[in-house]
Design a protein around this motif. Structure first.
Motif, PDB file in Angstrom:
ATOM      1  N   VAL A 108       0.923  -1.121  -0.076  1.00 36.18           N
ATOM      2  CA  VAL A 108      -0.203  -0.024  -0.185  1.00 36.18           C
ATOM      3  C   VAL A 108       1.093   1.161   0.165  1.00 36.18           C
ATOM      4  O   VAL A 108       1.850   1.499   0.994  1.00 36.18           O
ATOM      5  CB  VAL A 108      -0.827   0.077   1.361  1.00 36.18           C
ATOM      6  CG1 VAL A 108      -2.054   1.148   0.958  1.00 36.18           C
ATOM      7  CG2 VAL A 108      -1.409  -1.232   1.698  1.00 36.18           C
ATOM      8  N   PHE A 109       0.514   2.323  -1.022  1.00 36.97           N
ATOM      9  CA  PHE A 109       1.288   3.442  -0.849  1.00 36.97           C
ATOM     10  C   PHE A 109       0.157   4.582  -0.741  1.00 36.97           C
ATOM     11  O   PHE A 109      -0.946   4.179  -0.746  1.00 36.97           O
ATOM     12  CB  PHE A 109       2.283   3.585  -2.159  1.00 36.97           C
ATOM     13  CG  PHE A 109       1.423   4.007  -3.595  1.00 36.97           C
ATOM     14  CD1 PHE A 109       0.715   3.195  -4.134  1.00 36.97           C
ATOM     15  CD2 PHE A 109       1.348   5.348  -3.880  1.00 36.97           C
ATOM     16  CE1 PHE A 109       0.109   3.310  -5.314  1.00 36.97           C
ATOM     17  CE2 PHE A 109       0.495   5.713  -5.042  1.00 36.97           C
ATOM     18  CZ  PHE A 109      -0.144   4.646  -5.679  1.00 36.97           C
ATOM     19  N   GLU A 110       0.657   5.705  -0.200  1.00 35.95           N
ATOM     20  CA  GLU A 110      -0.147   7.104  -0.049  1.00 35.95           C
ATOM     21  C   GLU A 110      -0.605   6.654   1.392  1.00 35.95           C
ATOM     22  O   GLU A 110      -1.176   5.784   1.764  1.00 35.95           O
ATOM     23  CB  GLU A 110      -1.335   6.882  -0.794  1.00 35.95           C
ATOM     24  CG  GLU A 110      -1.211   7.883  -2.165  1.00 35.95           C
ATOM     25  CD  GLU A 110      -0.623   9.299  -1.932  1.00 35.95           C
ATOM     26  OE1 GLU A 110      -0.949   9.830  -1.379  1.00 35.95           O
ATOM     27  OE2 GLU A 110       0.376   9.457  -2.676  1.00 35.95           O
ATOM     28  N   SER A 111      -0.031   7.794   2.558  1.00 32.47           N
ATOM     29  CA  SER A 111      -0.339   7.603   3.859  1.00 32.47           C
ATOM     30  C   SER A 111      -1.824   7.459   4.193  1.00 32.47           C
ATOM     31  O   SER A 111      -2.057   6.805   5.168  1.00 32.47           O
ATOM     32  CB  SER A 111       0.283   8.796   4.333  1.00 32.47           C
ATOM     33  OG  SER A 111      -0.464  10.181   4.059  1.00 32.47           O
ATOM     34  N   GLY A 112      -2.794   8.022   3.246  1.00 39.06           N
ATOM     35  CA  GLY A 112      -4.265   8.238   3.682  1.00 39.06           C
ATOM     36  C   GLY A 112      -4.635   6.546   3.429  1.00 39.06           C
ATOM     37  O   GLY A 112      -5.446   6.154   4.394  1.00 39.06           O
ATOM     38  N   ALA A 113      -4.212   5.969   2.188  1.00 36.61           N
ATOM     39  CA  ALA A 113      -4.554   4.611   2.148  1.00 36.61           C
ATOM     40  C   ALA A 113      -4.167   3.442   2.994  1.00 36.61           C
ATOM     41  O   ALA A 113      -4.719   2.743   3.411  1.00 36.61           O
ATOM     42  CB  ALA A 113      -3.947   4.201   0.662  1.00 36.61           C
ATOM     43  N   ILE A 114      -2.898   3.846   3.465  1.00 35.84           N
ATOM     44  CA  ILE A 114      -2.201   3.070   4.451  1.00 35.84           C
ATOM     45  C   ILE A 114      -3.107   3.304   5.862  1.00 35.84           C
ATOM     46  O   ILE A 114      -3.301   2.142   6.687  1.00 35.84           O
ATOM     47  CB  ILE A 114      -0.690   3.480   4.792  1.00 35.84           C
ATOM     48  CG1 ILE A 114       0.027   3.217   3.655  1.00 35.84           C
ATOM     49  CG2 ILE A 114      -0.319   2.773   5.827  1.00 35.84           C
ATOM     50  CD1 ILE A 114       1.611   3.701   3.554  1.00 35.84           C
ATOM     51  N   LEU A 115      -3.690   4.520   6.217  1.00 35.35           N
ATOM     52  CA  LEU A 115      -4.382   4.601   7.449  1.00 35.35           C
ATOM     53  C   LEU A 115      -5.555   3.554   7.160  1.00 35.35           C
ATOM     54  O   LEU A 115      -6.027   3.087   8.234  1.00 35.35           O
ATOM     55  CB  LEU A 115      -4.281   5.847   7.601  1.00 35.35           C
ATOM     56  CG  LEU A 115      -3.356   6.925   8.301  1.00 35.35           C
ATOM     57  CD1 LEU A 115      -3.618   8.409   8.342  1.00 35.35           C
ATOM     58  CD2 LEU A 115      -2.849   6.222   9.261  1.00 35.35           C
ATOM     59  N   LEU A 116      -6.460   3.829   6.145  1.00 39.26           N
ATOM     60  CA  LEU A 116      -7.374   3.066   5.913  1.00 39.26           C
ATOM     61  C   LEU A 116      -7.286   1.566   5.833  1.00 39.26           C
ATOM     62  O   LEU A 116      -7.998   0.794   6.292  1.00 39.26           O
ATOM     63  CB  LEU A 116      -8.295   3.395   4.504  1.00 39.26           C
ATOM     64  CG  LEU A 116      -8.727   4.881   4.429  1.00 39.26           C
ATOM     65  CD1 LEU A 116      -9.094   5.381   3.050  1.00 39.26           C
ATOM     66  CD2 LEU A 116     -10.091   4.857   5.247  1.00 39.26           C
ATOM     67  N   TYR A 117      -6.222   1.081   5.381  1.00 38.89           N
ATOM     68  CA  TYR A 117      -5.824  -0.043   5.325  1.00 38.89           C
ATOM     69  C   TYR A 117      -5.724  -0.821   6.912  1.00 38.89           C
ATOM     70  O   TYR A 117      -6.204  -1.869   7.050  1.00 38.89           O
ATOM     71  CB  TYR A 117      -4.655  -0.488   4.495  1.00 38.89           C
ATOM     72  CG  TYR A 117      -4.335  -2.068   4.164  1.00 38.89           C
ATOM     73  CD1 TYR A 117      -4.981  -2.875   3.475  1.00 38.89           C
ATOM     74  CD2 TYR A 117      -3.252  -2.510   5.394  1.00 38.89           C
ATOM     75  CE1 TYR A 117      -4.488  -4.178   3.728  1.00 38.89           C
ATOM     76  CE2 TYR A 117      -2.824  -3.794   5.221  1.00 38.89           C
ATOM     77  CZ  TYR A 117      -3.559  -4.546   4.409  1.00 38.89           C
ATOM     78  OH  TYR A 117      -3.387  -6.282   4.216  1.00 38.89           O
ATOM     79  N   LEU A 118      -4.783  -0.028   7.587  1.00 39.22           N
ATOM     80  CA  LEU A 118      -4.609  -0.494   8.742  1.00 39.22           C
ATOM     81  C   LEU A 118      -5.790  -0.247   9.721  1.00 39.22           C
ATOM     82  O   LEU A 118      -5.842  -1.438  10.585  1.00 39.22           O
ATOM     83  CB  LEU A 118      -3.297   0.228   9.431  1.00 39.22           C
ATOM     84  CG  LEU A 118      -2.011   0.092   8.783  1.00 39.22           C
ATOM     85  CD1 LEU A 118      -1.002   0.984   9.203  1.00 39.22           C
ATOM     86  CD2 LEU A 118      -1.616  -1.306   8.761  1.00 39.22           C
ATOM     87  N   ALA A 119      -6.553   0.565   9.643  1.00 34.59           N
ATOM     88  CA  ALA A 119      -7.963   0.663  10.086  1.00 34.59           C
ATOM     89  C   ALA A 119      -8.759  -0.446   9.945  1.00 34.59           C
ATOM     90  O   ALA A 119      -9.312  -1.050  10.872  1.00 34.59           O
ATOM     91  CB  ALA A 119      -8.613   1.772  10.167  1.00 34.59           C
ATOM     92  N   GLN A 120      -8.968  -1.040   8.679  1.00 35.64           N
ATOM     93  CA  GLN A 120      -9.700  -2.224   8.219  1.00 35.64           C
ATOM     94  C   GLN A 120      -9.111  -3.169   9.085  1.00 35.64           C
ATOM     95  O   GLN A 120      -9.743  -4.287   9.308  1.00 35.64           O
ATOM     96  CB  GLN A 120     -10.054  -2.211   6.759  1.00 35.64           C
ATOM     97  CG  GLN A 120     -10.864  -1.303   6.332  1.00 35.64           C
ATOM     98  CD  GLN A 120     -10.839  -0.974   4.965  1.00 35.64           C
ATOM     99  OE1 GLN A 120     -10.277  -1.631   4.215  1.00 35.64           O
ATOM    100  NE2 GLN A 120     -11.429   0.165   4.390  1.00 35.64           N
ATOM    101  N   LYS A 121      -7.646  -3.450   8.836  1.00 36.18           N
ATOM    102  CA  LYS A 121      -6.916  -4.704   9.331  1.00 36.18           C
ATOM    103  C   LYS A 121      -7.326  -4.821  10.889  1.00 36.18           C
ATOM    104  O   LYS A 121      -7.506  -6.012  11.305  1.00 36.18           O
ATOM    105  CB  LYS A 121      -5.551  -4.652   9.092  1.00 36.18           C
ATOM    106  CG  LYS A 121      -4.814  -5.851   9.491  1.00 36.18           C
ATOM    107  CD  LYS A 121      -3.311  -5.556   9.089  1.00 36.18           C
ATOM    108  CE  LYS A 121      -2.557  -6.718   9.527  1.00 36.18           C
ATOM    109  NZ  LYS A 121      -2.486  -8.004   8.689  1.00 36.18           N
ATOM    110  N   SER A 122      -7.041  -3.871  11.486  1.00 37.71           N
ATOM    111  CA  SER A 122      -7.118  -3.830  13.093  1.00 37.71           C
ATOM    112  C   SER A 122      -8.467  -3.584  13.475  1.00 37.71           C
ATOM    113  O   SER A 122      -8.838  -3.922  14.760  1.00 37.71           O
ATOM    114  CB  SER A 122      -6.111  -2.792  13.829  1.00 37.71           C
ATOM    115  OG  SER A 122      -6.673  -1.299  13.267  1.00 37.71           O
TER     116      SER A 122
END
Ligand SMILES: N[C@@H](CCC(=O)N[C@@H](CS)C(=O)NCC(=O)O)C(=O)O
Length: 228
Positions: free
Chosen positions: A69-83
């Motif tokens: 995942v690149f782009e910090s906003g996408a990373i935050l969304l990805y990690l929010a979904q994962k966690s």
């Protein structure tokens, strides 16, 4: 395990704060953006925009191949979904957090970036650019201040979310941005509260941002094209 491609900058700290807040195990892979490591083909395969942060999750939820995942906003969304953390489940809370995340990604971050650039790095002063971005930085601080006055708590409402995590590292730079925090009391209150969070402390302790005067001529050439 998550590999985090990182340099100690506001965008990099969004990812470290989130990973620390979620308690997700991660490994930091330093990317020396001053030396141009963001242009290496291996890194571009993960982050085609040649910017940090980026992550590679080798244990994604679907059990499949690693996900990058690149782009910090996408990373935050990805990690929010994962966690399952920091992105409200209810539709109203979720869209509010998403709105303010997009506001940070499309407005606060890029405009403060330009403000910092023309204030601190431009080889010769360009008053038009300095004024334009100073006014825009001031306007955006005003937007954030009014929003925090309205919620009385966090950026997107009563809950701490990825919108706060996206905004916080950019507000760390307020002095360098020429912002008088006394004019934005709600931002100041929120900032003081967030900086006490253990996850924020641990996240921002990763790496250290060079002060402008420490940035070498080579780095300025690589990052900003100055002196090329
Ligand atoms: N929109 C991107 C911006 C990332 C960004 O600008 N990263 C900077 C460091 S804060 C970078 O990698 N710069 C390298 C370069 O300019 O070549 C995000 O939020 O992830």
């Amino acid at each position: 395990m998550i590999d985090l491609y990182f340099a100690a900058t506001p965008n990099g700290w969004k990812a470290t704060i989130m990973l620390e807040e979620c308690g997700l195990p991660y490994r930091v892979v330093p990317v020396n953006i001053g030396a141009g490591e963001q242009f290496a083909p291996d890194f571009l395969a993960i982050s085609p925009n040649n910017r940090i942060p980026a992550i590679v999750d080798s244990a994604p939820a679907d059990g499949g191949e690693p996900i990058s995942v690149f782009e910090s906003g996408a990373i935050l969304l990805y990690l929010a979904q994962k966690s399952g953390r920091f992105l409200p489940a209810d539709p109203r809370g979720r869209i509010a957090a998403t709105e303010w995340l997009m506001w940070q990604m499309g407005g606060l971050g890029p405009m403060l970036g330009q403000n910092g650039h023309f204030r601190l790095y431009a080889p010769e002063p360009i008053p038009y650019a300095v004024d334009r971005y100073a006014r825009e930085a001031d306007r955006l601080y005003g937007v954030l201040d009014r929003q925090l006055a309205r919620t009385g708590a966090y950026v997107a409402g009563a809950a701490y979310t990825i919108a706060d995590i996206a905004c916080f590292p950019w507000i760390i730079t307020h002095k360098a941005q020429g912002i008088d925090m006394a004019r934005f009391p709600h931002v100041a209150r929120w900032f003081a509260k967030l900086r006490e969070r253990p996850g924020v402390k641990a996240g921002t302790a990763v790496g250290r941002m060079a002060r402008p005067e420490e940035i070498s001529a080579d780095t300025k050439r690589t990052l900003m094209g100055i002196g090329r």
